[in-house]
Motif scaffolding. Structure first.
Motif, short mmCIF file in Angstrom:
data_model
loop_
_atom_site.label_atom_id
_atom_site.label_comp_id
_atom_site.label_asym_id
_atom_site.label_seq_id
_atom_site.Cartn_x
_atom_site.Cartn_y
_atom_site.Cartn_z
N GLU A 25 0.84 -1.20 0.00
CA GLU A 25 0.00 0.00 0.00
C GLU A 25 0.88 1.25 0.00
OE1 GLU A 25 -3.33 0.16 -0.12
OE2 GLU A 25 -3.53 -2.02 -0.23
N ARG A 26 0.53 2.17 -0.87
CA ARG A 26 1.29 3.42 -1.02
C ARG A 26 0.29 4.58 -0.91
NH1 ARG A 26 6.34 4.55 -3.42
NH2 ARG A 26 6.51 6.59 -4.42
N TYR A 27 0.45 5.41 0.11
CA TYR A 27 -0.49 6.49 0.38
C TYR A 27 0.17 7.85 0.12
CZ TYR A 27 -2.59 2.75 3.16
OH TYR A 27 -3.14 1.55 3.59
N PHE A 28 -0.51 8.68 -0.64
CA PHE A 28 -0.03 10.07 -0.76
C PHE A 28 -0.22 10.73 0.59
CE2 PHE A 28 -0.82 14.60 -1.35
CZ PHE A 28 0.35 14.97 -2.01
N ALA A 29 0.78 11.49 1.03
CA ALA A 29 0.73 12.11 2.35
C ALA A 29 1.14 13.57 2.28
CB ALA A 29 1.65 11.37 3.33
N PRO A 88 -1.50 1.51 14.96
CA PRO A 88 -0.41 1.87 15.89
C PRO A 88 0.47 0.66 16.20
CG PRO A 88 -2.43 2.92 16.57
CD PRO A 88 -2.80 2.01 15.45
N GLY A 89 1.78 0.90 16.18
CA GLY A 89 2.74 -0.17 16.41
C GLY A 89 3.36 -0.72 15.15
N ASP A 90 2.67 -0.53 14.01
CA ASP A 90 3.21 -0.97 12.74
C ASP A 90 4.35 -0.06 12.30
OD1 ASP A 90 1.53 -3.15 12.43
OD2 ASP A 90 0.01 -2.01 11.34
N VAL A 91 5.26 -0.61 11.50
CA VAL A 91 6.37 0.16 10.95
C VAL A 91 6.07 0.50 9.49
CG1 VAL A 91 8.83 0.15 10.36
CG2 VAL A 91 8.05 -0.87 12.52
N VAL A 92 6.20 1.77 9.15
CA VAL A 92 5.94 2.23 7.78
C VAL A 92 7.20 2.90 7.24
CG1 VAL A 92 3.47 2.54 8.20
CG2 VAL A 92 5.04 4.46 8.58
N ARG A 93 7.17 3.16 5.95
CA ARG A 93 8.28 3.88 5.31
C ARG A 93 7.75 5.18 4.73
NH1 ARG A 93 10.88 3.29 0.19
NH2 ARG A 93 9.55 1.51 -0.27
N LEU A 139 -3.25 11.45 4.96
CA LEU A 139 -3.16 10.52 3.83
C LEU A 139 -4.35 10.71 2.89
CD1 LEU A 139 -2.06 7.25 5.66
CD2 LEU A 139 -0.70 9.26 5.05
N ASP A 140 -4.21 10.16 1.68
CA ASP A 140 -5.28 10.29 0.69
C ASP A 140 -6.44 9.34 0.96
OD1 ASP A 140 -3.92 7.97 0.06
OD2 ASP A 140 -3.60 8.46 -2.05
N ARG A 141 -6.28 8.44 1.94
CA ARG A 141 -7.35 7.53 2.34
C ARG A 141 -6.99 6.93 3.69
NH1 ARG A 141 -3.93 5.16 -1.21
NH2 ARG A 141 -3.33 2.96 -0.91
N ALA A 142 -7.97 6.35 4.35
CA ALA A 142 -7.71 5.71 5.64
C ALA A 142 -6.76 4.52 5.42
CB ALA A 142 -9.01 5.25 6.27
#
Length: 238
Positions: A54-58, A79-84, A71-74
């Motif tokens: 999943e790639r979200y515009f931010a 919480p607790g997850d690691v994102v890039r 973000l462009d969508r939910a």
């Protein structure tokens, strides 16, 4: 603020990993970010937050004392997850060049006319600054043109820019460390200082280039009279 601002240590970080602290609809707070939140007159950063496939515009913003990534969508993460995170680097880097140019410009006008900044904005296309400089518009335009010529000469010197922290009380003793007419730095114990040696020292929390030569050439777009104590200069860098 719960988020570590990575750009305050290294403005050239383009990608980063972070742990999700909070998700509220499409608004996300991370434990660390390279996204500038739009404070200090510099337009907020945009880019992407990535989680698995999943790639979200931010787009970053500042709400309730926190850096919020809108973000462009939910998102599907929690919480607790690691994102890039990935910055829109082209836009960010242009703002960095303009931001450093703005510091030199304010220093030149402060030194020559004792002019302070009464307002301003830095976008990825141009910057605008209001100065409390007086005189008819022909005189003001000439002052701005001369100041920009000096900015360009300084930029080409290739001065290495220093970024460091000082106790608030010590920082505020530095002459000219605050060049905003109507605003003091936040009431925090340590202030981030951006120094262009021999040119300018300012309390500033935003991203900057490392060397003045990266600025390029400053070009005036237009000059406006916005009333007493407010002469506006629009400019860009090439």
């Amino acid at each position: 603020m719960r988020t570590k601002l990575l750009y305050q240590e290294d403005s050239y970080i383009r990608e980063f990993e972070a742990t999700v602290l909070e998700v509220n609809g499409n608004e996300v707070i991370l434990d660390r970010t390279a996204f500038h939140d739009g404070t200090g007159g510099v337009q907020a950063d945009s880019g992407y937050i990535i989680f698995g496939n999943e790639r979200y515009f931010a787009a970053a913003s500042h709400k309730g004392g926190e850096v919020v990534h809108v973000l462009d969508r939910a998102p599907v993460f929690k919480p607790g997850d690691v994102v890039r995170g990935e910055l829109d680097w082209e836009k960010r880097y242009k703002k960095m060049r303009l931001h450093t140019a703005a510091h030199i410009l304010s220093a030149v006008l402060y030194d020559k006319y004792n002019a302070l900044i009464t307002g301003g904005e830095i976008t990825h296309e141009y910057a605008r600054d209001d100065f409390n400089i007086e005189g008819d518009m022909a005189t003001v335009r000439k002052a701005f043109e001369e100041a920009v010529a000096v900015v360009n000469e300084i930029a080409q010197r290739g001065i290495e820019i220093k970024v460091y922290w000082l106790p608030r009380e010590e920082a505020l003793k530095i002459p000219g460390v605050v060049k905003l007419a109507e605003r003091m730095p936040p009431d925090i114990p340590r202030l981030r200082i951006v120094e262009i040696p021999g040119v300018d020292v300012q309390a500033d929390g935003g991203p900057h280039v490392k060397n003045t030569r990266e600025i390029g050439v400053v070009k005036i777009i237009k000059v406006e009279n916005r009333g007493k104590g407010k002469k506006r200069l629009y400019y860009t860098v090439e």
